[in-house]
Scaffold this motif. Sequence first.
Motif, PDB file in Angstrom:
ATOM      1  N   ILE A   1       6.321   3.021  -0.976  1.00  0.00           N
ATOM      2  CA  ILE A   1       5.091   3.000  -0.183  1.00  0.00           C
ATOM      3  C   ILE A   1       4.438   1.620  -0.201  1.00  0.00           C
ATOM      4  O   ILE A   1       4.046   1.098   0.842  1.00  0.00           O
ATOM      5  N   TYR A   2       4.321   1.020  -1.366  1.00  0.00           N
ATOM      6  CA  TYR A   2       3.582  -0.236  -1.508  1.00  0.00           C
ATOM      7  C   TYR A   2       4.468  -1.470  -1.590  1.00  0.00           C
ATOM      8  O   TYR A   2       3.955  -2.587  -1.572  1.00  0.00           O
ATOM      9  N   GLY A   3       5.767  -1.280  -1.682  1.00  0.00           N
ATOM     10  CA  GLY A   3       6.690  -2.406  -1.707  1.00  0.00           C
ATOM     11  C   GLY A   3       7.195  -2.730  -3.097  1.00  0.00           C
ATOM     12  O   GLY A   3       6.486  -2.521  -4.081  1.00  0.00           O
ATOM     13  N   PRO A   4       8.420  -3.253  -3.166  1.00  0.00           N
ATOM     14  CA  PRO A   4       8.990  -3.657  -4.452  1.00  0.00           C
ATOM     15  C   PRO A   4       8.407  -5.004  -4.886  1.00  0.00           C
ATOM     16  O   PRO A   4       7.678  -5.640  -4.131  1.00  0.00           O
TER      17      PRO A   4
ATOM     18  N   SER B   1       7.638  -8.732  -5.305  1.00  0.00           N
ATOM     19  CA  SER B   1       7.859  -9.819  -4.349  1.00  0.00           C
ATOM     20  C   SER B   1       6.926 -10.981  -4.656  1.00  0.00           C
ATOM     21  O   SER B   1       6.024 -10.864  -5.479  1.00  0.00           O
ATOM     22  N   GLN B   2       7.171 -12.071  -3.964  1.00  0.00           N
ATOM     23  CA  GLN B   2       6.289 -13.232  -4.010  1.00  0.00           C
ATOM     24  C   GLN B   2       5.682 -13.449  -2.632  1.00  0.00           C
ATOM     25  O   GLN B   2       5.396 -14.573  -2.250  1.00  0.00           O
ATOM     26  N   ALA B   3       5.433 -12.377  -1.912  1.00  0.00           N
ATOM     27  CA  ALA B   3       4.918 -12.458  -0.552  1.00  0.00           C
ATOM     28  C   ALA B   3       3.538 -13.090  -0.493  1.00  0.00           C
ATOM     29  O   ALA B   3       3.191 -13.734   0.489  1.00  0.00           O
ATOM     30  N   GLY B   4       2.722 -12.891  -1.512  1.00  0.00           N
ATOM     31  CA  GLY B   4       1.384 -13.451  -1.516  1.00  0.00           C
ATOM     32  C   GLY B   4       0.447 -12.768  -0.542  1.00  0.00           C
ATOM     33  O   GLY B   4      -0.685 -13.201  -0.352  1.00  0.00           O
ATOM     34  N   PHE B   5       0.914 -11.698   0.083  1.00  0.00           N
ATOM     35  CA  PHE B   5       0.132 -10.997   1.090  1.00  0.00           C
ATOM     36  C   PHE B   5       0.674  -9.574   1.173  1.00  0.00           C
ATOM     37  O   PHE B   5       1.879  -9.363   1.074  1.00  0.00           O
ATOM     38  N   GLY B   6      -0.194  -8.591   1.324  1.00  0.00           N
ATOM     39  CA  GLY B   6       0.255  -7.202   1.381  1.00  0.00           C
ATOM     40  C   GLY B   6       0.186  -6.576   0.006  1.00  0.00           C
ATOM     41  O   GLY B   6      -0.781  -6.780  -0.723  1.00  0.00           O
ATOM     42  N   SER B   7       1.222  -5.827  -0.332  1.00  0.00           N
ATOM     43  CA  SER B   7       1.219  -5.153  -1.626  1.00  0.00           C
ATOM     44  C   SER B   7       2.618  -5.135  -2.221  1.00  0.00           C
ATOM     45  O   SER B   7       3.613  -5.272  -1.514  1.00  0.00           O
ATOM     46  N   ALA B   8       2.660  -4.959  -3.529  1.00  0.00           N
ATOM     47  CA  ALA B   8       3.922  -4.893  -4.257  1.00  0.00           C
ATOM     48  C   ALA B   8       3.690  -4.183  -5.582  1.00  0.00           C
ATOM     49  O   ALA B   8       2.601  -4.239  -6.152  1.00  0.00           O
ATOM     50  N   VAL B   9       4.739  -3.525  -6.060  1.00  0.00           N
ATOM     51  CA  VAL B   9       4.697  -2.812  -7.329  1.00  0.00           C
ATOM     52  C   VAL B   9       5.616  -3.536  -8.313  1.00  0.00           C
ATOM     53  O   VAL B   9       6.744  -3.894  -7.975  1.00  0.00           O
ATOM     54  N   PHE B  10       5.127  -3.721  -9.527  1.00  0.00           N
ATOM     55  CA  PHE B  10       5.891  -4.364 -10.584  1.00  0.00           C
ATOM     56  C   PHE B  10       5.927  -3.413 -11.781  1.00  0.00           C
ATOM     57  O   PHE B  10       4.921  -2.820 -12.145  1.00  0.00           O
ATOM     58  N   TYR B  11       7.100  -3.307 -12.380  1.00  0.00           N
ATOM     59  CA  TYR B  11       7.329  -2.429 -13.525  1.00  0.00           C
ATOM     60  C   TYR B  11       7.911  -3.289 -14.636  1.00  0.00           C
ATOM     61  O   TYR B  11       8.952  -3.904 -14.450  1.00  0.00           O
ATOM     62  N   SER B  12       7.223  -3.353 -15.783  1.00  0.00           N
ATOM     63  CA  SER B  12       7.639  -4.234 -16.868  1.00  0.00           C
ATOM     64  C   SER B  12       7.598  -3.529 -18.215  1.00  0.00           C
ATOM     65  O   SER B  12       6.812  -2.606 -18.415  1.00  0.00           O
ATOM     66  N   GLN B  13       8.404  -4.016 -19.100  1.00  0.00           N
ATOM     67  CA  GLN B  13       8.370  -3.584 -20.489  1.00  0.00           C
ATOM     68  C   GLN B  13       7.586  -4.641 -21.257  1.00  0.00           C
ATOM     69  O   GLN B  13       8.016  -5.790 -21.335  1.00  0.00           O
TER      70      GLN B  13
END
Length: 164
Positions: free
Chosen positions: A19-22, A24-36
């Motif tokens: 839905i929100y995007g993987p 990225s370095q788009a700098g615009f819009g949305s993205a999801v990050f998953y980290s340990q």
Amino acid sequence: MTSVKKQHKPAAITNLEAIYGPPSQAGFGSAVFYSQLLAADDLEQKAIEIYRFFVGGLWERFGEDAWMGPWHEVYARPYGAAPDIVAELRGIKDPDAAVSVPMILDNLDRADKARAALAAVYDAFTLTDLRVYALGDGGAMSGLLLAGCHDSTREAIFLVFLLD
């Protein structure tokens, strides 16, 4: 930024990315990050790293002062509070940050699925630390960064949303 291997990514994270995007370095819009996160990692510092990565080259172009000027925490889930990410976002009092909430919850295709995906991730009973930050470039761009962490596993989920 150490990411959990893709094959170990929970379905709830994959649904949120759909839905929100993987990442990225788009700098615009949305993205999801998953980290340990490591035991010594601070959630806010990791959120700033994610923010900087997402903005990419624009960070240097406009300078750290521009990007960090609007940065501040606008919500932190109280310890032991019943999780309800949709209500928590709608309850943000900061007027500048509150403007972005409908863009995340309502003004997108499949808004009902977006809210369900947010709840599946950020309302998990094992997610014990939730914070929301205002962000932007100090000018036209503004948005929110949702940061959540599971204390026992140190898995962290970040949703970056930035528009003009």
